[in-house]
Design a protein around this motif. Structure first.
Motif, PDB file in Angstrom:
ATOM      1  N   PHE A   1      51.583  32.727  44.224  1.00  0.00           N
ATOM      2  CA  PHE A   1      52.771  33.520  43.926  1.00  0.00           C
ATOM      3  C   PHE A   1      52.500  34.968  44.316  1.00  0.00           C
ATOM      4  CE2 PHE A   1      52.683  29.962  40.984  1.00  0.00           C
ATOM      5  CZ  PHE A   1      53.924  29.386  41.218  1.00  0.00           C
ATOM      6  N   SER A   2      53.525  35.657  44.771  1.00  0.00           N
ATOM      7  CA  SER A   2      53.380  37.036  45.216  1.00  0.00           C
ATOM      8  C   SER A   2      52.839  37.935  44.107  1.00  0.00           C
ATOM      9  CB  SER A   2      54.741  37.556  45.690  1.00  0.00           C
ATOM     10  OG  SER A   2      54.630  38.877  46.143  1.00  0.00           O
ATOM     11  N   ARG A   3      51.794  38.678  44.430  1.00  0.00           N
ATOM     12  CA  ARG A   3      51.126  39.628  43.522  1.00  0.00           C
ATOM     13  C   ARG A   3      50.620  38.997  42.231  1.00  0.00           C
ATOM     14  NH1 ARG A   3      49.502  43.532  46.807  1.00  0.00           N
ATOM     15  NH2 ARG A   3      51.191  44.386  47.992  1.00  0.00           N
ATOM     16  N   ASN A   4      50.411  37.688  42.255  1.00  0.00           N
ATOM     17  CA  ASN A   4      49.830  36.974  41.122  1.00  0.00           C
ATOM     18  C   ASN A   4      48.622  36.201  41.656  1.00  0.00           C
ATOM     19  OD1 ASN A   4      49.312  35.720  38.709  1.00  0.00           O
ATOM     20  ND2 ASN A   4      51.052  34.340  38.803  1.00  0.00           N
TER      21      ASN A   4
ATOM     22  N   SER B   1      30.615  41.365  51.935  1.00  0.00           N
ATOM     23  CA  SER B   1      29.919  42.594  52.302  1.00  0.00           C
ATOM     24  C   SER B   1      30.602  43.261  53.484  1.00  0.00           C
ATOM     25  CB  SER B   1      28.469  42.267  52.667  1.00  0.00           C
ATOM     26  OG  SER B   1      27.843  43.379  53.268  1.00  0.00           O
ATOM     27  N   ALA B   2      30.553  44.580  53.523  1.00  0.00           N
ATOM     28  CA  ALA B   2      31.098  45.331  54.659  1.00  0.00           C
ATOM     29  C   ALA B   2      30.288  45.049  55.921  1.00  0.00           C
ATOM     30  CB  ALA B   2      31.102  46.827  54.356  1.00  0.00           C
ATOM     31  N   GLN B   3      29.053  44.641  55.759  1.00  0.00           N
ATOM     32  CA  GLN B   3      28.195  44.355  56.909  1.00  0.00           C
ATOM     33  C   GLN B   3      28.569  43.037  57.583  1.00  0.00           C
ATOM     34  OE1 GLN B   3      24.241  44.615  55.370  1.00  0.00           O
ATOM     35  NE2 GLN B   3      24.370  46.811  55.058  1.00  0.00           N
ATOM     36  N   GLY B   4      29.472  42.290  56.962  1.00  0.00           N
ATOM     37  CA  GLY B   4      29.901  41.019  57.525  1.00  0.00           C
ATOM     38  C   GLY B   4      30.913  41.166  58.646  1.00  0.00           C
ATOM     39  N   GLY B   5      31.294  42.393  58.963  1.00  0.00           N
ATOM     40  CA  GLY B   5      32.254  42.614  60.041  1.00  0.00           C
ATOM     41  C   GLY B   5      33.663  42.746  59.515  1.00  0.00           C
ATOM     42  N   SER B   6      34.629  42.435  60.365  1.00  0.00           N
ATOM     43  CA  SER B   6      36.030  42.587  59.989  1.00  0.00           C
ATOM     44  C   SER B   6      36.798  41.285  60.207  1.00  0.00           C
ATOM     45  CB  SER B   6      36.661  43.724  60.792  1.00  0.00           C
ATOM     46  OG  SER B   6      36.534  43.464  62.173  1.00  0.00           O
ATOM     47  N   GLU B   7      36.127  40.184  59.900  1.00  0.00           N
ATOM     48  CA  GLU B   7      36.753  38.868  59.987  1.00  0.00           C
ATOM     49  C   GLU B   7      36.110  37.969  58.945  1.00  0.00           C
ATOM     50  OE1 GLU B   7      37.491  37.086  63.888  1.00  0.00           O
ATOM     51  OE2 GLU B   7      36.602  35.240  63.108  1.00  0.00           O
ATOM     52  N   TYR B   8      36.931  37.145  58.304  1.00  0.00           N
ATOM     53  CA  TYR B   8      36.415  36.224  57.295  1.00  0.00           C
ATOM     54  C   TYR B   8      37.298  34.979  57.297  1.00  0.00           C
ATOM     55  CZ  TYR B   8      34.576  34.422  52.918  1.00  0.00           C
ATOM     56  OH  TYR B   8      33.979  33.640  51.974  1.00  0.00           O
ATOM     57  N   THR B   9      36.682  33.816  57.165  1.00  0.00           N
ATOM     58  CA  THR B   9      37.425  32.563  57.066  1.00  0.00           C
ATOM     59  C   THR B   9      37.440  32.121  55.615  1.00  0.00           C
ATOM     60  OG1 THR B   9      36.787  31.940  59.313  1.00  0.00           O
ATOM     61  CG2 THR B   9      37.570  30.177  57.867  1.00  0.00           C
ATOM     62  N   LEU B  10      38.622  32.026  55.063  1.00  0.00           N
ATOM     63  CA  LEU B  10      38.834  31.636  53.675  1.00  0.00           C
ATOM     64  C   LEU B  10      39.234  30.163  53.662  1.00  0.00           C
ATOM     65  CD1 LEU B  10      38.991  32.930  50.816  1.00  0.00           C
ATOM     66  CD2 LEU B  10      41.390  33.405  51.295  1.00  0.00           C
ATOM     67  N   THR B  11      38.494  29.331  52.932  1.00  0.00           N
ATOM     68  CA  THR B  11      38.781  27.900  52.848  1.00  0.00           C
ATOM     69  C   THR B  11      39.490  27.614  51.533  1.00  0.00           C
ATOM     70  OG1 THR B  11      36.831  27.399  54.183  1.00  0.00           O
ATOM     71  CG2 THR B  11      37.761  25.599  52.897  1.00  0.00           C
ATOM     72  N   LEU B  12      40.680  27.018  51.642  1.00  0.00           N
ATOM     73  CA  LEU B  12      41.526  26.777  50.470  1.00  0.00           C
ATOM     74  C   LEU B  12      42.156  25.392  50.547  1.00  0.00           C
ATOM     75  CD1 LEU B  12      43.441  30.173  50.561  1.00  0.00           C
ATOM     76  CD2 LEU B  12      41.717  29.514  48.870  1.00  0.00           C
ATOM     77  N   PRO B  13      42.541  24.826  49.396  1.00  0.00           N
ATOM     78  CA  PRO B  13      43.298  23.569  49.416  1.00  0.00           C
ATOM     79  C   PRO B  13      44.657  23.788  50.083  1.00  0.00           C
ATOM     80  CG  PRO B  13      42.440  24.033  47.212  1.00  0.00           C
ATOM     81  CD  PRO B  13      42.221  25.250  48.044  1.00  0.00           C
ATOM     82  N   SER B  14      45.283  22.719  50.509  1.00  0.00           N
ATOM     83  CA  SER B  14      46.591  22.805  51.152  1.00  0.00           C
ATOM     84  C   SER B  14      47.596  23.504  50.248  1.00  0.00           C
ATOM     85  CB  SER B  14      47.110  21.403  51.471  1.00  0.00           C
ATOM     86  OG  SER B  14      46.272  20.776  52.394  1.00  0.00           O
ATOM     87  N   GLY B  15      48.464  24.301  50.860  1.00  0.00           N
ATOM     88  CA  GLY B  15      49.512  24.986  50.110  1.00  0.00           C
ATOM     89  C   GLY B  15      49.841  26.324  50.732  1.00  0.00           C
ATOM     90  N   GLU B  16      50.787  27.022  50.117  1.00  0.00           N
ATOM     91  CA  GLU B  16      51.175  28.348  50.573  1.00  0.00           C
ATOM     92  C   GLU B  16      50.459  29.387  49.716  1.00  0.00           C
ATOM     93  OE1 GLU B  16      55.305  29.799  51.998  1.00  0.00           O
ATOM     94  OE2 GLU B  16      55.236  30.162  49.836  1.00  0.00           O
ATOM     95  N   TYR B  17      49.889  30.404  50.363  1.00  0.00           N
ATOM     96  CA  TYR B  17      49.108  31.420  49.654  1.00  0.00           C
ATOM     97  C   TYR B  17      49.553  32.827  50.023  1.00  0.00           C
ATOM     98  CZ  TYR B  17      45.979  27.691  48.325  1.00  0.00           C
ATOM     99  OH  TYR B  17      45.470  26.539  47.784  1.00  0.00           O
ATOM    100  N   TYR B  18      49.541  33.680  49.022  1.00  0.00           N
ATOM    101  CA  TYR B  18      49.758  35.116  49.189  1.00  0.00           C
ATOM    102  C   TYR B  18      48.378  35.760  49.145  1.00  0.00           C
ATOM    103  CZ  TYR B  18      54.611  34.034  48.308  1.00  0.00           C
ATOM    104  OH  TYR B  18      55.875  33.519  48.398  1.00  0.00           O
ATOM    105  N   ILE B  19      48.081  36.585  50.135  1.00  0.00           N
ATOM    106  CA  ILE B  19      46.727  37.121  50.286  1.00  0.00           C
ATOM    107  C   ILE B  19      46.793  38.631  50.459  1.00  0.00           C
ATOM    108  CG2 ILE B  19      44.617  37.041  51.675  1.00  0.00           C
ATOM    109  CD1 ILE B  19      45.629  34.236  52.654  1.00  0.00           C
ATOM    110  N   ALA B  20      45.905  39.337  49.760  1.00  0.00           N
ATOM    111  CA  ALA B  20      45.760  40.787  49.905  1.00  0.00           C
ATOM    112  C   ALA B  20      44.280  41.121  49.793  1.00  0.00           C
ATOM    113  CB  ALA B  20      46.557  41.525  48.835  1.00  0.00           C
ATOM    114  N   MET B  21      43.918  42.330  50.225  1.00  0.00           N
ATOM    115  CA  MET B  21      42.521  42.761  50.178  1.00  0.00           C
ATOM    116  C   MET B  21      42.409  44.131  49.535  1.00  0.00           C
ATOM    117  SD  MET B  21      41.108  41.812  53.967  1.00  0.00           S
ATOM    118  CE  MET B  21      39.474  42.426  53.601  1.00  0.00           C
TER     119      MET B  21
END
Length: 100
Positions: A48-51, A59-79
């Motif tokens: 849900f949005s903002r929930n 880590s910041a040393q990991g660069g500027s890309e990350y793969t997030l593994t999640l169960p099937s569904g719709e996701y709202y994502i922020a950093m």
């Protein structure tokens, strides 16, 4: 199965997918001053949005890309960005992604 009847065992299967996130590292603080130090990021996600019900710190040393593994569904994502002093920025803009 057997002489007296049959039995069935129920199982559940979780299907996971991935969302590849890419970003540009911040170079200045919200007030426009140069960024003193960056130790990492925190990725927030939820259905849900903002929930946000989950998070992943990287880590910041990991660069500027990350793969997030999640169960099937719709996701709202922020950093957020995390400073070397432990301070955490406000949320980034929110994106919506569907994990197949």
């Amino acid at each position: 199965t057997g002489a007296g009847g049959s039995a069935m065992s129920m199982i559940s299967v979780a299907v996971n997918g991935s969302v590849v996130l890419r970003w540009q590292a911040p170079t200045q603080a919200v007030d426009g001053s140069p960024l003193a130090g960056l130790s990492g990021y925190r990725i927030y996600y939820g259905q849900f949005s903002r929930n946000y019900t989950g998070s992943q710190q990287i880590s910041a040393q990991g660069g500027s890309e990350y793969t997030l593994t999640l169960p099937s569904g719709e996701y709202y994502i922020a950093m957020t960005a995390i400073g070397t002093d432990g301070s955490e920025s406000a949320y980034s803009n929110e994106v919506v992604r569907t994990v197949p």
